[in-house]
Design a protein around this motif. Sequence first.
Motif, PDB file in Angstrom:
ATOM      1  N   ALA A  41       0.839  -1.187   0.000  1.00 40.58           N
ATOM      2  CA  ALA A  41       0.000   0.000   0.000  1.00 40.58           C
ATOM      3  C   ALA A  41       0.877   1.241   0.000  1.00 40.58           C
ATOM      4  N   SER A  42       0.449   2.260  -0.715  1.00 39.50           N
ATOM      5  CA  SER A  42       1.090   3.575  -0.647  1.00 39.50           C
ATOM      6  C   SER A  42      -0.023   4.601  -0.509  1.00 39.50           C
ATOM      7  N   VAL A  43       0.089   5.449   0.477  1.00 41.30           N
ATOM      8  CA  VAL A  43      -0.987   6.387   0.792  1.00 41.30           C
ATOM      9  C   VAL A  43      -0.946   7.561  -0.182  1.00 41.30           C
ATOM     10  N   ASP A  44      -2.026   7.756  -0.912  1.00 40.91           N
ATOM     11  CA  ASP A  44      -2.096   8.824  -1.900  1.00 40.91           C
ATOM     12  C   ASP A  44      -2.975   9.998  -1.466  1.00 40.91           C
ATOM     13  N   HIS A  45      -3.926   9.764  -0.585  1.00 40.58           N
ATOM     14  CA  HIS A  45      -4.867  10.813  -0.193  1.00 40.58           C
ATOM     15  C   HIS A  45      -4.894  11.033   1.316  1.00 40.58           C
ATOM     16  N   SER A  46      -5.025   9.971   2.075  1.00 45.78           N
ATOM     17  CA  SER A  46      -5.201  10.098   3.522  1.00 45.78           C
ATOM     18  C   SER A  46      -3.997  10.775   4.177  1.00 45.78           C
ATOM     19  N   GLU A  47      -4.276  11.523   5.220  1.00 44.05           N
ATOM     20  CA  GLU A  47      -3.229  12.257   5.922  1.00 44.05           C
ATOM     21  C   GLU A  47      -2.842  11.631   7.250  1.00 44.05           C
ATOM     22  N   PHE A  48      -3.602  10.649   7.738  1.00 46.22           N
ATOM     23  CA  PHE A  48      -3.421  10.229   9.122  1.00 46.22           C
ATOM     24  C   PHE A  48      -3.041   8.764   9.305  1.00 46.22           C
ATOM     25  N   TRP A  49      -2.550   8.115   8.256  1.00 54.40           N
ATOM     26  CA  TRP A  49      -2.021   6.776   8.475  1.00 54.40           C
ATOM     27  C   TRP A  49      -0.915   6.488   7.470  1.00 54.40           C
ATOM     28  N   ASN A  50      -0.021   5.602   7.855  1.00 51.26           N
ATOM     29  CA  ASN A  50       1.041   5.176   6.955  1.00 51.26           C
ATOM     30  C   ASN A  50       1.504   3.787   7.344  1.00 51.26           C
ATOM     31  N   VAL A  51       2.275   3.150   6.471  1.00 52.00           N
ATOM     32  CA  VAL A  51       2.714   1.780   6.699  1.00 52.00           C
ATOM     33  C   VAL A  51       4.115   1.584   6.140  1.00 52.00           C
ATOM     34  N   THR A  52       4.929   0.784   6.833  1.00 51.02           N
ATOM     35  CA  THR A  52       6.230   0.352   6.354  1.00 51.02           C
ATOM     36  C   THR A  52       6.260  -1.173   6.377  1.00 51.02           C
ATOM     37  N   TYR A  53       6.781  -1.777   5.305  1.00 51.36           N
ATOM     38  CA  TYR A  53       6.786  -3.235   5.187  1.00 51.36           C
ATOM     39  C   TYR A  53       8.144  -3.816   5.587  1.00 51.36           C
ATOM     40  N   PHE A  54       8.103  -4.920   6.311  1.00 52.83           N
ATOM     41  CA  PHE A  54       9.273  -5.686   6.705  1.00 52.83           C
ATOM     42  C   PHE A  54       9.094  -7.116   6.203  1.00 52.83           C
ATOM     43  N   PRO A  55      10.103  -7.973   6.335  1.00 51.68           N
ATOM     44  CA  PRO A  55       9.994  -9.318   5.755  1.00 51.68           C
ATOM     45  C   PRO A  55       8.768 -10.098   6.205  1.00 51.68           C
ATOM     46  N   THR A  56       8.413 -10.025   7.479  1.00 48.75           N
ATOM     47  CA  THR A  56       7.288 -10.826   7.960  1.00 48.75           C
ATOM     48  C   THR A  56       6.263 -10.005   8.731  1.00 48.75           C
ATOM     49  N   TYR A  57       6.392  -8.689   8.682  1.00 50.56           N
ATOM     50  CA  TYR A  57       5.410  -7.873   9.404  1.00 50.56           C
ATOM     51  C   TYR A  57       5.336  -6.471   8.800  1.00 50.56           C
ATOM     52  N   SER A 183     -11.086   7.437   9.999  1.00 44.11           N
ATOM     53  CA  SER A 183     -11.457   7.891   8.660  1.00 44.11           C
ATOM     54  C   SER A 183     -12.199   9.219   8.687  1.00 44.11           C
ATOM     55  N   THR A 184     -13.058   9.429   9.668  1.00 37.71           N
ATOM     56  CA  THR A 184     -13.862  10.651   9.700  1.00 37.71           C
ATOM     57  C   THR A 184     -13.039  11.880  10.050  1.00 37.71           C
ATOM     58  N   ALA A 185     -11.814  11.696  10.503  1.00 36.56           N
ATOM     59  CA  ALA A 185     -10.958  12.836  10.826  1.00 36.56           C
ATOM     60  C   ALA A 185     -10.236  13.372   9.599  1.00 36.56           C
ATOM     61  N   ASP A 186     -10.093  12.549   8.566  1.00 35.57           N
ATOM     62  CA  ASP A 186      -9.377  12.981   7.369  1.00 35.57           C
ATOM     63  C   ASP A 186     -10.178  14.062   6.645  1.00 35.57           C
ATOM     64  N   LEU A 190     -12.078  11.680  -0.597  1.00 36.41           N
ATOM     65  CA  LEU A 190     -11.242  10.545  -0.972  1.00 36.41           C
ATOM     66  C   LEU A 190     -10.242  10.212   0.128  1.00 36.41           C
ATOM     67  N   HIS A 191      -9.857  11.203   0.920  1.00 32.71           N
ATOM     68  CA  HIS A 191      -9.004  10.946   2.085  1.00 32.71           C
ATOM     69  C   HIS A 191      -9.688   9.941   3.007  1.00 32.71           C
ATOM     70  N   ARG A 192     -10.956  10.181   3.251  1.00 32.77           N
ATOM     71  CA  ARG A 192     -11.715   9.344   4.180  1.00 32.77           C
ATOM     72  C   ARG A 192     -11.933   7.943   3.603  1.00 32.77           C
ATOM     73  N   ALA A 193     -12.220   7.880   2.303  1.00 35.11           N
ATOM     74  CA  ALA A 193     -12.493   6.584   1.678  1.00 35.11           C
ATOM     75  C   ALA A 193     -11.245   5.709   1.603  1.00 35.11           C
ATOM     76  N   GLU A 194     -10.077   6.318   1.553  1.00 33.53           N
ATOM     77  CA  GLU A 194      -8.844   5.532   1.410  1.00 33.53           C
ATOM     78  C   GLU A 194      -8.532   4.717   2.659  1.00 33.53           C
ATOM     79  N   TRP A 195      -9.259   4.947   3.726  1.00 36.15           N
ATOM     80  CA  TRP A 195      -9.053   4.145   4.933  1.00 36.15           C
ATOM     81  C   TRP A 195      -9.460   2.688   4.725  1.00 36.15           C
ATOM     82  N   ILE A 196     -10.090   2.379   3.619  1.00 35.73           N
ATOM     83  CA  ILE A 196     -10.369   0.974   3.323  1.00 35.73           C
ATOM     84  C   ILE A 196      -9.053   0.216   3.176  1.00 35.73           C
ATOM     85  N   GLU A 197      -8.007   0.901   2.751  1.00 28.60           N
ATOM     86  CA  GLU A 197      -6.709   0.254   2.607  1.00 28.60           C
ATOM     87  C   GLU A 197      -5.984   0.140   3.945  1.00 28.60           C
ATOM     88  N   PHE A 198      -6.313   1.031   4.872  1.00 33.90           N
ATOM     89  CA  PHE A 198      -5.818   0.878   6.240  1.00 33.90           C
ATOM     90  C   PHE A 198      -6.410  -0.393   6.848  1.00 33.90           C
TER      91      PHE A 198
END
Length: 603
Positions: A41-57, A183-186, A190-198
Amino acid sequence: MSFISLFASLLLTSIVNGNQIFQSLDLPRPVVLLQSDSAQASVDHSEFWNVTYFPTYKEVWNTFVGEHYILYQRNTTKPPTSLYPNTTKFFEIPLRSVAVDETVGLTFLELLGLRTTIKYVGSLDFITSGCIRAMVDQGVARTLECSFTGCNATLREMQIADVDALIDGNSPNPNPKSFAFSSTADPGPLHRAEWIEFFALFFNLEYEASVLFDGTVSRYNCHRRAALRQRSNKVVAWISSFNGMHSISRAAYKKKFTEDAGGLFLESAQDVYQTPDRDTVVDQATFLAALADVDVIIDESYEFDAANTNLQTFCAKYGISPCDITSEFKFMQTRDVWRHDGLKGAATGGTDWFESSIPEPDVVLEDLINTLDSRVNPTHNRTWLWNVHDGEDIVLEPRTCEDFNATRLSRADACSEIVQPPPTDTELVFVLRFVEINFQILPPAFVEDLIREIARAVGVLETDIRIISLQPGSVIIEVAIDFRGNDPFARAFSAFTRKVSVDSTAFFTPEFNSRYGFSFISVPAGGTSGCDTHILDTCGLDSDCKTSDDRCNFLQDETDNWCEGTCYDGDCCTLNGGKVAGFVIGVMVGCLLFIIFLSVLRG
């Protein structure tokens, strides 16, 4: 949000830049692959979440509430808790069961096909989904014990212990099994809808979520472009009342919805108390004065009893009298009083607006477009917005479900682009009328010079200009310009008409004027296309673009690669190229030519 197959080189820069951080904290460095066939996942719209990928987590942040989550794969070793702050929460994924203590997350889960992972839900009084209410009725899911004073805290703890995670709304919760869903804070639709990927991060459904969200974005922008081609410019006020205090919403996502639907957003009133999301008016007279120029009202006041909500209760609540079309307010005269609780689970209970409008902003936009101008999408059946003035019926969703395991389908209407690229041989025809004392004696070079002047002014090649007829007796020159492929038809046409209308004496160069005489050119007021006065040269300036693109039928959105340069939010380049196809535009340009030196022409 876009998803890509993962290659090590894609993250090389970020890993190198982060080396010092990971070394200082003695943390494992992020790597590319979670598993060989995964997508990230790469966040394109939302302002309040992010993710970093590691080998198993995955390492996930909800920055709005400041919560930090480690999501590690089943059958792998849990990362050492000592490497992270003691407030970090750990989840073994994919989650197999959840308790949902608010309504916002329910539709997100249903759209991802995760309905049967829901083991406990909050009060059914506020849930609209017929399937989820039926699950509780049939014992597939149960009601989660409340967390307020007087509730059974022991029972609630037992229920939470029975699931993998507790989805607990928009506030931080110290419970190690809970994660916040903000989601409601974004700030944007589209910011709010992108929380489906969160959500998808907790179930390893990133790819499925990306497909859903990409479809939402595509439909949203398609409907948006259709609305902006016929924008109504109606002033819209989102208002509410609680305990006698009236408010005008200033929420960013409502402003975005309104403007994308072709309306104008009433942002604030005078003499009000301002809070981050709304203006709360000191007194009723000030509030009503702020609505003087409003065309459309959307009343957001929470009404538990929908059966008794009508125009009379609206007028009584806000002190509007008379309560009919004889009122001084435009929104009363045009019967434009609306509410957003048109879909409910029961007549007395919560509204679906707070449940499924967040993951489906494309449907919200369709509703609002239909409200402002039903001609844009006349076949759309509104989901949430209903006309209070007309007494439209509120829909109650049945408490039934055909298949608990079925993935919920989007309510959105398909939206195919009306706009198509122009044909390869689009033609612009216009007529020059010369009043000449002795037109017959013009030198042969006149035609070549005239073509050169037109090509320069319009911005096309000389070979694209054809003199259809030159009749000395009638002093008429008929000219055609060919636009090949995806050449910016409207931009060239606009350049021609603008140069004529803005400064008629400067259309021809001084050299041309000195050789053939001073030229004075005028353009009939109004023109024929509605685009003849568009100032496309200033595309990129908010104030100009918002006016220059209004009702133009020949521009296309910049996402379709028609625009030259970058335009304001894409709106300045909204074009319906389909109307250009095979269409010949006749533009009559009247020219009054005074010959000063006849002897020069005779020579």
